[in-house]
Design a protein around this motif. Structure first.
Motif, PDB file in Angstrom:
ATOM      1  N   CYS A  94       0.836  -1.200   0.000  1.00 56.97           N
ATOM      2  CA  CYS A  94       0.000   0.000   0.000  1.00 56.97           C
ATOM      3  C   CYS A  94       0.870   1.249   0.000  1.00 56.97           C
ATOM      4  N   ASN A 103       0.679   4.928   0.353  1.00 54.67           N
ATOM      5  CA  ASN A 103      -0.350   5.774   0.942  1.00 54.67           C
ATOM      6  C   ASN A 103       0.081   7.234   0.952  1.00 54.67           C
ATOM      7  N   ARG A 124     -11.096  10.717  -6.950  1.00 52.23           N
ATOM      8  CA  ARG A 124     -10.481  10.052  -8.109  1.00 52.23           C
ATOM      9  C   ARG A 124     -10.453  10.950  -9.363  1.00 52.23           C
ATOM     10  N   SER A 176      -6.722  10.719 -10.540  1.00 50.00           N
ATOM     11  CA  SER A 176      -6.118   9.393 -10.414  1.00 50.00           C
ATOM     12  C   SER A 176      -6.270   8.632 -11.727  1.00 50.00           C
ATOM     13  N   HIS A 233     -13.647   0.802  -3.029  1.00 51.71           N
ATOM     14  CA  HIS A 233     -12.500   0.099  -3.591  1.00 51.71           C
ATOM     15  C   HIS A 233     -12.621  -0.012  -5.098  1.00 51.71           C
ATOM     16  N   THR A 268      -7.061   0.727  -5.767  1.00 57.32           N
ATOM     17  CA  THR A 268      -7.044   1.885  -4.879  1.00 57.32           C
ATOM     18  C   THR A 268      -8.239   1.820  -3.946  1.00 57.32           C
ATOM     19  N   ASN A 269      -8.116   2.462  -2.813  1.00 57.15           N
ATOM     20  CA  ASN A 269      -9.237   2.703  -1.913  1.00 57.15           C
ATOM     21  C   ASN A 269      -9.410   4.210  -1.835  1.00 57.15           C
ATOM     22  N   SER A 273      -7.051   7.169  -0.632  1.00 61.90           N
ATOM     23  CA  SER A 273      -6.355   7.732  -1.784  1.00 61.90           C
ATOM     24  C   SER A 273      -5.002   7.044  -1.967  1.00 61.90           C
ATOM     25  N   CYS A 274      -4.995   5.713  -1.825  1.00 64.76           N
ATOM     26  CA  CYS A 274      -3.747   4.958  -1.875  1.00 64.76           C
ATOM     27  C   CYS A 274      -3.598   4.256  -3.223  1.00 64.76           C
ATOM     28  N   LEU A 275      -2.378   3.819  -3.502  1.00 64.18           N
ATOM     29  CA  LEU A 275      -2.048   3.189  -4.777  1.00 64.18           C
ATOM     30  C   LEU A 275      -1.488   1.790  -4.532  1.00 64.18           C
ATOM     31  N   HIS A 276      -2.043   0.802  -5.238  1.00 63.81           N
ATOM     32  CA  HIS A 276      -1.569  -0.572  -5.154  1.00 63.81           C
ATOM     33  C   HIS A 276      -1.284  -1.078  -6.564  1.00 63.81           C
TER      34      HIS A 276
END
Length: 288
Positions: A152, A154, A166, A169, A193, A240-241, A245-248
């Motif tokens: 994650c 973050n 988003r 994003s 999500h 992402t969630n 505002s996280c990036l996976h």
């Protein structure tokens, strides 16, 4: 609901607000948002990103000199394992001890899951990137299949990039850089999500298919002059969630034969430029 996200309210009004022109058909004036938490452009390129770690915890903090008031972190990794086996961070896990270089540009740890695996994590920072390698050694007498990990990236402490709507994003489809607002979300029990598989060579990657072309996911800054991203050379999915505002970006792992080790390497980008610059850099770094 999360305490840091806030919410917005709107209502109809019979008359325009006093601070707006009565002629509501007029073209609205574009307003550039006031920068939040940076940037300090004069520091860009002058010194590397510094790493901070917490004893016993897999979380790494990135101190980016040209975003002095912003907070970025990586759960390295958040989850990992193979088919039928989890390398869990839950109760009973072995002790995790970081090694951090004096200049804070290198951080690593090695953790042994007795009878299962040894996991080694290494991060090395540069001017605008953090290179991140995860290695897993198989301690069993059977091959590991279905190997995977999730990290994650973050930015919930960086208002300059945070993008719960988003609107800034992006993922990459066959249409090019594609706003996450065009991608399907939900369906996983988490309404905020969004997760999308990387398309195979014989598959289309479009918003309609719900697939992406590259294991690369990004957020553009409020002034559209900076980009942060997480990416691998080959991957299985991105996600992402919105409330974090996280990036996976999940890498593609090979099977790991008994007694052997395999590794994957990804990158966290903090680039001055646009999405085209990011894609060019990603292709260069991963030989695409």
């Amino acid at each position: 609901w999360h305490t840091w996200t806030g919410f917005r309210c709107a209502m109809d009004s019979p008359e325009p607000p006093a601070d707006l022109p009565a002629d509501t058909t007029a073209e609205p004036e574009l307003i550039t948002p006031k920068p939040c938490s940076g940037p300090a452009e004069e520091k860009h390129g002058s010194e590397p990103i510094r790493l901070s770690v917490s004893p016993g915890h897999a979380r790494v903090v990135f101190d980016v000199p040209f975003f002095p008031d912003a907070g970025f972190s990586l759960y390295a990794p958040e989850q990992s394992g193979a088919k039928g086996m989890s390398l869990s961070w839950g109760g009973g896990r072995p002790k995790l001890e970081w090694q951090l270089s004096e200049d804070r540009t290198e951080a690593s740890y090695r953790i042994t899951f007795t009878g299962r695996a040894v996991q080694t994590v290494t991060l090395t920072s540069g001017i605008d990137v953090v290179v991140y390698t995860i290695a897993i050694r198989n301690l069993t007498d059977r091959p590991f299949t279905g190997v995977g990990c999730n990290s994650c990236f973050n930015n919930s402490s960086s208002a300059y990039f945070e993008d719960m709507e988003r609107a800034r994003s992006y993922v990459w489809t066959d249409e090019g850089a594609t706003s996450m607002l065009k991608m399907p979300i939900g369906g996983s029990g988490e309404p905020l999500h969004g997760g999308w598989n990387v398309a195979g060579s014989d598959q289309v990657a479009t918003p309609a298919s719900g697939k992406v072309r590259h294991p690369l996911i990004a957020i553009v800054s409020r002034d559209r002059k900076w980009v942060i991203a997480q990416g691998y050379g080959a991957g299985t999915s991105v996600a992402t969630n919105a409330h974090y505002s996280c990036l996976h970006s999940r890498p593609a792992w090979p099977d790991i034969p008994a007694g052997e080790e395999r590794a994957v390497t990804g990158r966290m980008y903090f680039l001055k430029g646009n999405l085209e610059d990011l894609l060019k850099r990603w292709k260069s770094d991963f030989g695409k």
